[in-house]
Design an enzyme around this catalytic site. Structure first.
Site, PDB file in Angstrom:
ATOM      1  N   ALA A 108      50.439  30.759  45.515  1.00  0.00           N
ATOM      2  CA  ALA A 108      50.556  32.150  45.068  1.00  0.00           C
ATOM      3  C   ALA A 108      49.154  32.664  44.794  1.00  0.00           C
ATOM      4  CB  ALA A 108      51.395  32.218  43.789  1.00  0.00           C
TER       5      ALA A 108
ATOM      6  N   ASP B  29      56.723  38.645  30.166  1.00  0.00           N
ATOM      7  CA  ASP B  29      56.598  38.983  31.591  1.00  0.00           C
ATOM      8  C   ASP B  29      57.675  38.236  32.378  1.00  0.00           C
ATOM      9  OD1 ASP B  29      55.422  40.233  33.732  1.00  0.00           O
ATOM     10  OD2 ASP B  29      53.733  38.854  33.915  1.00  0.00           O
TER      11      ASP B  29
ATOM     12  N   ALA C 277      44.184  35.359  39.507  1.00  0.00           N
ATOM     13  CA  ALA C 277      44.100  33.917  39.746  1.00  0.00           C
ATOM     14  C   ALA C 277      44.981  33.509  40.912  1.00  0.00           C
ATOM     15  CB  ALA C 277      44.563  33.188  38.491  1.00  0.00           C
ATOM     16  N   GLN C 278      44.809  32.266  41.356  1.00  0.00           N
ATOM     17  CA  GLN C 278      45.752  31.713  42.330  1.00  0.00           C
ATOM     18  C   GLN C 278      46.141  30.292  41.927  1.00  0.00           C
ATOM     19  OE1 GLN C 278      43.413  32.342  45.845  1.00  0.00           O
ATOM     20  NE2 GLN C 278      42.855  30.187  46.029  1.00  0.00           N
ATOM     21  N   VAL C 279      47.295  29.855  42.479  1.00  0.00           N
ATOM     22  CA  VAL C 279      47.859  28.569  42.061  1.00  0.00           C
ATOM     23  C   VAL C 279      47.944  27.635  43.263  1.00  0.00           C
ATOM     24  CG1 VAL C 279      49.909  27.442  41.103  1.00  0.00           C
ATOM     25  CG2 VAL C 279      49.189  29.654  40.206  1.00  0.00           C
TER      26      VAL C 279
ATOM     27  N   ALA D 180      47.262  36.154  43.061  1.00  0.00           N
ATOM     28  CA  ALA D 180      47.388  37.469  42.435  1.00  0.00           C
ATOM     29  C   ALA D 180      45.997  38.003  42.124  1.00  0.00           C
ATOM     30  CB  ALA D 180      48.240  37.358  41.184  1.00  0.00           C
TER      31      ALA D 180
END
Ligand SMILES: Nc1ncnc2c1ncn2[C@@H]1O[C@H](COP(=O)(O)OP(=O)(O)O)[C@@H](O)[C@H]1O
Ligand SMILES: [Mg+2]
Length: 508
Positions: free
Chosen positions: A133, A290, A138-140, A135
């Protein structure tokens, strides 16, 4: 914070708003006066060509913000939770903002990890996937640990994101000041405060240690919650810019076909997701802020898994008790009691009319309880309630707005799982249990015990405190001499000049 570069940035922003048609939407939303409108549009019009065109398939406001980059996307998302600031219409438009960006490279990711964790990449991991993912912040990635072989999720901040945000936020401050100067009426919406709040939220999200701490606190609070999981933080592999959690696999909670295929009971999931959220808000005073479908999955054993702890809400115990009593009043349709609670808590100024307030509350409650069960909504109840309390002079509180916004999202998740769910029936036992625990005789005993504990701690000092108080009572200090009016006025004038001067200097 000052300087011409901010003007250039704002011209580009203005040009993009103008080019995408969002300028009018924004000015309307802020009820901008004629001076502000003319100044803005006249300034920006000649530079229209400098603006980004954006994706023409989107409505104007999200189109402009997406084109302007991560800080603007985030800002738009925040504003979508503040209809009190931008109005209902723009808030709804902004809700479609998607927080997705192309990922940064694997090479960058590895460099970040080595720099942050101080160990070479190969020492840490045996496998490291492409981003799962990506965004704006950040990214994972999915990885396997070299020492134990366990699967983990590694979240990495975008390189240079802090500096990019800093620049954009400075420009936002500059714009907020300019707006306050050009349109005094806009001060009612406190533009500077909105930006300060935004800065606080975003700067918090830009330090992953804070997200790690939030995840750990949330995990500890919810440890005993049946059917719920929060991935564990790996503290030794986490830092300011990198966060490592246990990998938690699951089915996307937003895809009903996939849930059905995996044999999950969607009705049970719908009930659970709502009850969990209410318990976190009421029982713990600490809730996931969220909870959209992208941040929830369902594990193979049916547990709901939560991800992403960047936005959490906190409600103090007193406020929770007040709101539990308010909800309970609504359940019993005792609108006078609901009104009284507001006055007792000082939420509504004492000079307002209780009966009129109670009547307004009845107008909130009756239509909602009269609805078909599948349409009753607690979120709507809160939304209408806040509209009424605001009309009666109650100050807007960000934690309650976050609660109400999250409630809207959670109800949406629950209803997509089970369209016929009776939200009130599901919520009622949680609210009633909390009332029993927090307001009943058991709670009174607990409060008394707590008070006694505090007093006991002061025990050794109590005689002295009492003596001092008695002495002070018998020898009142002399009344302060009233300052001469003229002297007071000149001090005020001097203060005004100094503050005004400082303000002008920062503006330049
Ligand atoms: N511990 C984890 N185990 C498995 N997948 C994860 C984990 N953490 C995050 N993810 C995946 O990565 C996605 C993005 O992570 P998230 O923390 O929500 O980042 P963002 O703040 O950018 O939205 C999640 O929606 C989830 O699919
Ligand atoms: Mg997320």
């Amino acid at each position: 914070m000052r300087g011409p570069h901010n003007i250039i940035r704002l011209i580009r922003t203005g040009a993009t708003l103008e080019r995408t048609g969002a300028m009018k939407v924004v000015l309307d939303a802020f009820d901008a006066g004629p001076l502000l409108r003319i100044t803005f549009r006249a300034l920006v019009w000649p530079f229209r060509w400098l603006g980004y065109q954006g994706d023409i398939a989107m409505p104007p406001a999200p189109r402009a913000l997406t084109a302007l980059g991560p800080a603007y996307i985030k800002f738009g998302q925040l504003l979508s939770t503040r209809p009190d600031v931008v109005g209902d219409e723009l808030a709804v438009q902004l809700r479609v903002l998607q927080d997705k960006l192309p990922p940064f490279s694997m090479k960058e990711a590895k460099i970040q990890i080595q720099r942050e964790l101080g160990l070479s990449f190969d020492q840490l991991f045996t496998s490291f996937s492409e981003p799962v993912a990506a965004a704006s912040l950040a990214q994972v990635h999915k990885a396997h640990l070299a020492d134990t072989g366990e699967a983990v999720a590694v979240k990495i901040l975008r390189p240079g994101i802090e500096r990019a945000f800093r620049k954009d936020i400075d420009a936002f401050y500059f714009a907020a000041r300019a707006i306050e100067v050009l349109s005094p009426a806009s001060r009612r919406l406190r533009p500077m405060e909105v930006i300060t709040h935004f800065e606080g939220v975003v700067m918090g999200e830009l330090d992953l240690r804070l997200e790690s701490a939030a995840a750990a606190e949330f995990a500890a609070n919810t440890e005993g919650d049946a059917g719920f999981q929060v991935p564990q933080i790996r503290w030794h592999l986490s830092s300011r810019r990198v966060m490592t959690l246990d990998w938690a696999e699951g089915t996307n909670i937003g895809i009903n076909d996939a849930l059905d295929a995996a044999g999950h009971d969607r009705r049970a999931l719908a009930t659970r997701v709502l009850q969990l959220f209410l318990n976190h808000a009421l029982r713990d005073g600490y809730f996931h802020g969220d909870m959209h479908q992208g941040n929830l999955k369902v594990a193979a054993n049916g547990d709901i898994i939560a991800y992403d702890f960047g936005i959490m809400g906190r409600i103090d115990e007193y406020t929770r008790r007040v709101y539990a009593e308010i909800l309970f009043g609504f359940i019993r349709k005792d609108y006078n009691r609901v009104a009284e609670v507001h006055f007792e808590a000082g939420y509504v100024p004492a000079d307002r009319d209780v009966d009129e307030f109670a009547r307004a509350l009845r107008a909130v409650g009756e239509p909602i309880f009269g609805m078909d069960a599948s349409r009753i909504s607690m979120a709507r109840l809160l939304t209408y309630l806040f509209e009424v309390t605001e009309r009666f002079g109650m100050e807007t509180r960000t934690e309650l707005i976050l609660l109400q916004r999250t409630m809207v999202v959670v109800e949406g998740v629950a209803r997509s799982l089970d369209p016929h769910m009776n939200i009130w029936q599901v919520a009622k036992p949680v609210v009633e249990d909390y009332i029993k625990e927090s307001i009943g005789p058991k709670a009174l005993l607990r409060d008394l015990a707590k008070t006694a504990q505090v007093l006991a701690r002061f025990g050794p000092r109590l005689p002295r405190l009492a003596e001092d108080a008695l002495i002070r009572l018998n020898n009142p200090p002399p009344e302060p001499k009233p300052q001469r009016r003229i002297a007071r006025l000149s001090w005020m004038a001097l203060g005004g000049v100094l503050v005004g001067g400082a303000w002008i200097i920062t503006l330049l």
